[in-house]
Motif scaffolding. Structure first.
Motif, mmCIF file in Angstrom:
data_model
loop_
_atom_site.group_PDB
_atom_site.id
_atom_site.type_symbol
_atom_site.label_atom_id
_atom_site.label_comp_id
_atom_site.label_asym_id
_atom_site.label_seq_id
_atom_site.Cartn_x
_atom_site.Cartn_y
_atom_site.Cartn_z
ATOM 1 N N CYS B 116 3.225 -3.505 -16.854
ATOM 2 C CA CYS B 116 1.793 -3.379 -16.551
ATOM 3 C C CYS B 116 1.181 -4.735 -16.237
ATOM 4 N N LYS B 117 1.618 -5.756 -16.978
ATOM 5 C CA LYS B 117 1.001 -7.083 -16.856
ATOM 6 C C LYS B 117 1.545 -7.859 -15.664
ATOM 7 N N SER B 118 2.834 -7.642 -15.341
ATOM 8 C CA SER B 118 3.451 -8.505 -14.340
ATOM 9 C C SER B 118 3.996 -7.754 -13.130
ATOM 10 N N LEU B 119 4.894 -6.783 -13.362
ATOM 11 C CA LEU B 119 5.603 -6.193 -12.233
ATOM 12 C C LEU B 119 4.717 -5.330 -11.345
ATOM 13 N N LEU B 120 3.882 -4.491 -11.991
ATOM 14 C CA LEU B 120 3.049 -3.592 -11.191
ATOM 15 C C LEU B 120 2.044 -4.357 -10.326
ATOM 16 N N PRO B 121 1.303 -5.333 -10.904
ATOM 17 C CA PRO B 121 0.408 -6.136 -10.065
ATOM 18 C C PRO B 121 1.155 -6.880 -8.957
ATOM 19 N N HIS B 122 2.348 -7.360 -9.278
ATOM 20 C CA HIS B 122 3.132 -8.110 -8.299
ATOM 21 C C HIS B 122 3.475 -7.251 -7.081
ATOM 22 N N PHE B 123 3.918 -6.028 -7.321
ATOM 23 C CA PHE B 123 4.342 -5.184 -6.204
ATOM 24 C C PHE B 123 3.199 -4.416 -5.546
ATOM 25 N N SER B 124 2.118 -4.187 -6.304
ATOM 26 C CA SER B 124 1.021 -3.416 -5.711
ATOM 27 C C SER B 124 -0.034 -4.318 -5.079
ATOM 28 N N GLY B 125 -0.043 -5.587 -5.501
ATOM 29 C CA GLY B 125 -1.073 -6.508 -5.013
ATOM 30 C C GLY B 125 -2.414 -6.270 -5.682
ATOM 31 N N GLN B 126 -2.447 -5.327 -6.632
ATOM 32 C CA GLN B 126 -3.700 -5.019 -7.342
ATOM 33 C C GLN B 126 -3.796 -5.859 -8.613
#
Lengths: 330, 242
Positions: B116-126
Motif C-alpha cells: 500500500c505504501k510503496s508498490l501500489l503508488p509506484h505502479f499506479s502513479g497515484q
C-alpha cells in the motif's frame, strides 16, 4: 490420560460414579469436611478444569474417555481442596476443539501414536478461547495449545514437531533424510496461506456466516474464494503430490495429515473439494486408511455435525463481530 | 553444479536467506528474479518453482520453495551453529512456533502495508491511500504488541537467549514497511531494542548490503517500462488490499 487406565473398582473413589453431564461433580464428592478451599477459588478452578466437559465430539464421551475423565478428576480433586500444583503431575495436556483443522491434525497424530494426553476441550462455539482461563494458557486465544508441565506451546506445526521429537514417533512422520524432510517442511510452510486460510474461509462463507447472520455472502465473493481454493488444489496436485503415494514419497507423513484435515474443513458446510481430482481423491483414501477410518471419523464428527448447531446460543458480542465480518464481503 | 538461490532482495524472505547464507559462509550462485518485471511468473522461473514465488533453491537436481523450508535445509546441510535452530526440544519448539505463526500474523499484514505504501503508488502513479494504510497498519498492531509486550518481555530474542532463524525472519519482515517510511519500531521500545540486538548479531554491514535495494526510493520510470504489466499489477494489488 490417554490411553485411559482401567476403570476403578466400584465405590473405590468418591468420584467413581461421576457422570460427565454433571457440571459440578466435585461438589458431590461426599467428603464435605475436606472442602477447605474458598468457594470462589474452587469454582474458578473448576472452570479451568473444563468441568462439564463433553469430550472431543461435544457429546457424551465413550467409555475409554470417561475412564480418563474420572482419573483426571481424581487427581484434580486434590488441587480443588488446595493441594499445591507441584504435588500433582498433570501430564501432557492438549487444548483442542476438533472443529478446528489444526486441532484435528494434533489430535489424530497423538492418538495414532498412542501419546498419552489430557484432552482439554476449548469450545470455540461458546467462545471459550476468549475466557480469562484460556487466555492465561494462550494469550493469542487460539487453539490448539499444548501444555507439558510448565511448558506451553501454540501453533499446530510446532506442536506436531514437538510431539514427534519428544515421543520418538516412527521416522516416516518427519523423515530424517535431508531432501525428504525438506519436502515436508515445504508443504508445512506453504499450507498456512494457501490451504488453511482459504479452506477455513469456505466454511465461514458457505455455512457459518449465513447461519449466524441469516444473510448470504454475495455470489461474487463466493466465486472468488472458490476459485482460490481450486487454484490451491491444482498446485497441490501438480507440485506437492505429483505421481507419488504421499507428499513425501511412499509413506504418510505429518504433511499428509495436515493437508487432509484442512481440505476436510469445507465439508462442514457441505462443500467437497475432492470432487474435481481423482488423484487427490485417491490420495485422500490412502491417508484415511493409513490414519485408520475409525480415528479419522471420530476426529471429524464434530465438524460434520456443525449444521446441527443452534447458533442462537451464540454470545451476542461474537454475533455482532461476525455481522461486521459479513459487511467486509459486501 | 553449485547451490543456486533464486532471489529478489526486495522480498523479505529472500533477504533472510541471503543474510543466512552469507553469514554462514555458504557458497551459492545468486540468481536474480526481478519481481517488478514479472519474472517470477515467466515459464523459465516456473520450472524452478511452479508456485511462482521467491525465494527458491536449486541444489543439483533438487528444487525447493518456501523460505522456512530453505532455511532449515541450509542449516542442516551446512551444519550451521546450533543457535540458529537449537537442538534442545523446547528451544527448537519456540523457533518452530514463531516460524509457523509469522506467515499469517506478520508476513501477510506487513507485506500489505508495504504494498500500500510503496508498490501500489509506484505502479499506479497515484498518491498513497492513507485511510487504507491506517487500516492495514491496524491489522499488524496486535502482532507487534504481542511481540513487544509478551514475547520480548521474557527474553532478549524471539525464541531463545540467542539470535535464531525466528529473529532473522522477523527482522527482514519488519524492515519491509520500515524501509519505505512506516516505522514499525517507533511505538514499541522492546521491539526497537531487539532490532538493534539482531542487527548487531547479524552484522551491520551484511544487513545494510541486504537492505540496500529496499531502502532506495523507487525510480518512477521503472513503472512505465511495461504499462500493460503495470496495469495488471495495479489491478491485482487493488484486489488484494481491498
Amino acid at each position: 490420560m490417554w490411553p485411559p487406565p482401567p476403570a476403578p473398582e466400584p465405590g473405590s473413589s468418591p468420584l467413581s460414579t461421576e457422570s460427565p453431564e454433571n457440571s459440578c461433580c466435585c461438589e458431590n464428592s461426599g467428603l464435605p469436611g475436606l472442602m477447605t478451599t474458598p468457594s470462589e477459588t474452587r469454582s474458578s478452578r473448576m472452570r479451568v478444569l473444563g468441568l462439564g466437559w463433553r469430550g472431543p465430539t461435544g457429546t457424551e464421551p465413550g467409555p475409554g474417555a470417561q475412564a480418563a475423565y474420572r482419573l483426571r478428576f481424581r487427581t484434580c480433586w486434590l488441587w480443588l481442596v488446595g493441594v499445591p500444583d507441584t504435588c500433582l503431575s498433570m501430564g501432557l495436556e492438549l487444548y483442542l476443539d476438533l472443529l478446528s483443522a489444526s486441532c484435528r491434525a494434533v489430535y489424530i497424530f497423538a492418538r495414532k501414536n498412542n501419546i498419552p494426553f489430557d484432552f482439554q476441550f476449548v469450545d470455540l462455539l461458546k467462545g471459550h478461547h476468549h475466557s480469562k482461563e484460556y487466555i492465561k494458557i494462550n494469550p493469542l486465544k487460539k487453539v490448539p495449545s499444548l501444555k507439558d508441565g510448565k511448558f506451553v506451546l501454540s501453533e499446530s506445526v510446532a506442536i506436531l514437531f514437538y510431539l514427534c521429537r519428544k515421543y520418538s514417533t516412527p521416522s516416516h512422520w518427519y523423515p530424517p533424510d535431508l531432501h525428504t524432510r525438506a519436502r515436508v517442511d515445504e508443504f508445512m510452510a506453504w499450507q498456512h496461506t494457501a490451504i488453511q486460510m482459504p479452506m477455513s474461509r469456505i466454511l465461514w462463507i458457505k455455512m457459518l456466516i449465513p447461519m449466524i447472520t441469516g444473510e448470504e455472502v454475495p455470489d461474487e465473493k463466493v466465486e472468488q474464494m472458490l476459485a482460490e481454493v481450486k487454484n490451491s488444489m491444482q498446485l497441490f496436485e501438480e507440485k506437492f503430490l505429483q505421481d507419488k503415494m504421499f507428499i513425501s514419497g511412499d509413506h504418510i507423513s505429518l504433511a499428509d495429515v495436515v493437508a487432509l484435515v484442512e481440505m476436510m474443513q469445507p465439508m462442514g458446510g457441505n462443500y467437497d473439494v475432492f470432487l474435481n481430482s481423482s488423484k487427490i481423491a485417491e490420495w485422500r483414501m490412502r491417508v484415511e486408511l493409513a490414519i485408520g477410518p475409525s480415528l479419522f471419523g471420530e476426529a471429524h464428527d464434530r465438524l460434520m455435525r456443525l449444521a446441527e448447531w443452534d447458533s442462537s446460543t451464540l454470545d451476542p458480542m461474537v454475533k455482532e463481530r461476525i455481522c461486521e465480518l459479513l459487511q467486509k464481503f459486501k | 553444479m553449485p547451490l543456486e538461490l533464486f532471489l529478489d532482495l526486495y522480498s523479505p524472505p529472500c533477504r533472510a536467506i541471503y543474510i543466512f547464507a552469507k553469514k554462514n559462509g555458504i557458497p551459492f550462485e545468486f540468481r536474480p528474479v526481478v519481481l517488478g518485471r514479472g519474472e517470477h511468473l515467466k515459464p523459465e522461473f516456473l520450472k524452478v518453482n511452479p508456485l511462482g514465488k521467491v525465494p527458491a533453491l536449486r541444489d543439483g537436481d533438487f528444487l525447493l520453495a518456501e523460505s522456512v523450508a530453505i532455511l532449515l535445509y541450509l542449516s542442516r546441510k551446512y551444519q550451521t551453529a546450533p543457535y540458529w535452530y537449537p537442538p534442545d526440544l523446547q528451544a527448537c519448539a519456540r523457533v518452530d512456533e514463531y516460524l509457523a505463526w509469522q506467515h499469517t500474523a506478520i508476513q501477510l499484514p506487513a507485506t500489505n502495508v508495504y504494498l500500500c505504501k510503496s508498490l501500489l503508488p509506484h505502479f499506479s502513479g497515484q498518491p498513497v491511500d492513507t485511510v487504507r494504510l491506517d487500516r492495514l497498519l491496524g491489522k499488524l498492531k496486535p502482532a507487534l504488541q504481542h511481540l513487544d509486550q509478551e514475547v520480548l518481555a521474557a527474553k532478549p530474542f524471539l525464541a531463545t537467549e540467542q539470535v535464531s532463524l525466528a529473529d532473522l525472519m522477523a527482522f527482514t519482515e519488519l524492515m519491509q514497511p520500515t524501509a519505505v517510511g512506516c516505522d514499525l519500531f517507533r511505538d514499541w521500545p522492546r521491539l526497537a531494542a531487539w532490532r538493534a540486538r539482531v542487527e548487531a548479531a547479524l552484522g551491520p554491514e551484511l544487513v545494510q548490503d541486504a537492505h540496500k535495494l529496499v531502502l532506495q526510493p523507487r525510480d518512477p520510470r521503472d513503472a512505465q517500462q511495461d504499462p500493460r504489466l503495470a496495469q495488471e499489477l495495479v489491478h491485482r494489488l487493488q484486489e488484494r488490499l481491498s
